[in-house]
Design a protein around this motif. Structure first.
Motif, PDB file in Angstrom:
ATOM      1  N   CYS A  33      -4.258   1.959  -5.000  1.00  7.02           N
ATOM      2  CA  CYS A  33      -5.338   1.767  -4.032  1.00  7.02           C
ATOM      3  C   CYS A  33      -6.670   1.718  -4.765  1.00  7.02           C
ATOM      4  CB  CYS A  33      -5.330   2.874  -2.983  1.00  7.02           C
ATOM      5  SG  CYS A  33      -5.405   4.541  -3.638  1.00  7.02           S
ATOM      6  N   CYS A  34      -7.678   1.292  -4.043  1.00 10.28           N
ATOM      7  CA  CYS A  34      -9.009   1.219  -4.647  1.00 10.28           C
ATOM      8  C   CYS A  34      -9.562   2.633  -4.824  1.00 10.28           C
ATOM      9  CB  CYS A  34      -9.936   0.359  -3.796  1.00 10.28           C
ATOM     10  SG  CYS A  34     -10.447   1.092  -2.237  1.00 10.28           S
ATOM     11  N   CYS A  37     -10.004   4.853  -1.615  1.00 16.50           N
ATOM     12  CA  CYS A  37      -8.849   5.250  -0.807  1.00 16.50           C
ATOM     13  C   CYS A  37      -8.058   6.353  -1.499  1.00 16.50           C
ATOM     14  CB  CYS A  37      -7.937   4.059  -0.565  1.00 16.50           C
ATOM     15  SG  CYS A  37      -8.701   2.796   0.445  1.00 16.50           S
ATOM     16  N   PRO A  40      -2.194   4.241  -1.244  1.00 16.35           N
ATOM     17  CA  PRO A  40      -2.026   2.791  -1.137  1.00 16.35           C
ATOM     18  C   PRO A  40      -1.310   2.421   0.160  1.00 16.35           C
ATOM     19  CG  PRO A  40      -0.452   3.702  -2.670  1.00 16.35           C
ATOM     20  CD  PRO A  40      -1.357   4.831  -2.254  1.00 16.35           C
ATOM     21  N   ASP A  43      -3.983   0.266   4.607  1.00 11.08           N
ATOM     22  CA  ASP A  43      -5.412   0.555   4.759  1.00 11.08           C
ATOM     23  C   ASP A  43      -6.254  -0.064   3.654  1.00 11.08           C
ATOM     24  OD1 ASP A  43      -4.945   1.971   7.053  1.00 11.08           O
ATOM     25  OD2 ASP A  43      -4.880   3.917   6.049  1.00 11.08           O
ATOM     26  N   CYS A  44      -5.612  -0.520   2.585  1.00 10.10           N
ATOM     27  CA  CYS A  44      -6.351  -1.094   1.462  1.00 10.10           C
ATOM     28  C   CYS A  44      -5.624  -2.340   0.937  1.00 10.10           C
ATOM     29  CB  CYS A  44      -6.509  -0.057   0.360  1.00 10.10           C
ATOM     30  SG  CYS A  44      -7.699  -0.556  -0.881  1.00 10.10           S
ATOM     31  N   HIS A  56      -9.287  -5.824  -3.714  1.00  9.66           N
ATOM     32  CA  HIS A  56      -9.042  -4.869  -2.633  1.00  9.66           C
ATOM     33  C   HIS A  56     -10.064  -5.135  -1.536  1.00  9.66           C
ATOM     34  CE1 HIS A  56      -7.240  -2.145  -5.833  1.00  9.66           C
ATOM     35  NE2 HIS A  56      -6.284  -2.245  -4.927  1.00  9.66           N
ATOM     36  N   HIS A  58     -11.668  -3.119   0.431  1.00 10.07           N
ATOM     37  CA  HIS A  58     -12.849  -2.251   0.354  1.00 10.07           C
ATOM     38  C   HIS A  58     -13.772  -2.643  -0.788  1.00 10.07           C
ATOM     39  CE1 HIS A  58      -9.965   0.606   2.434  1.00 10.07           C
ATOM     40  NE2 HIS A  58     -10.862   0.265   3.326  1.00 10.07           N
TER      41      HIS A  58
END
Length: 84
Positions: A33-34, A37, A40, A43-44, A56, A58
């Motif tokens: 994830c970024c 976050c 993972p 949401d990403c 990503h 975000h």
């Protein structure tokens, strides 16, 4: 010969279908994830631009909100592309 299955254990893994290894902004892998976050997943997700670069969600939103309207990799005008 007859075989009886007594126990079945499944294992699975997932990954995003992205041709690039990592986000060009945060340099984290897309399956991770970024930096904003904690986990993972959905949401990403990775997002693509018309120039075919992926980031990503975000990371690119933060980039665009900082008054940058160009792709961080190739400097072409950023346009989101939907994937089907």
């Amino acid at each position: 010969m007859k075989v009886t299955i007594r126990k079945w254990q499944t294992v699975s893994s997932w990954h995003w279908d992205v041709s690039e290894e990592c986000c060009g902004i945060c340099r984290m892998q897309f399956d991770a994830c970024c930096v904003d976050c904690k986990m993972p997943g959905d949401d990403c997700p990775p997002v693509w631009g018309a120039c075919k670069h992926a980031f990503h969600m975000h990371c690119i939103l933060k980039w665009l909100n900082s008054n940058q309207q160009q792709c961080p990799m190739c400097r072409s005008n950023w346009e989101f592309v939907t994937t089907d």
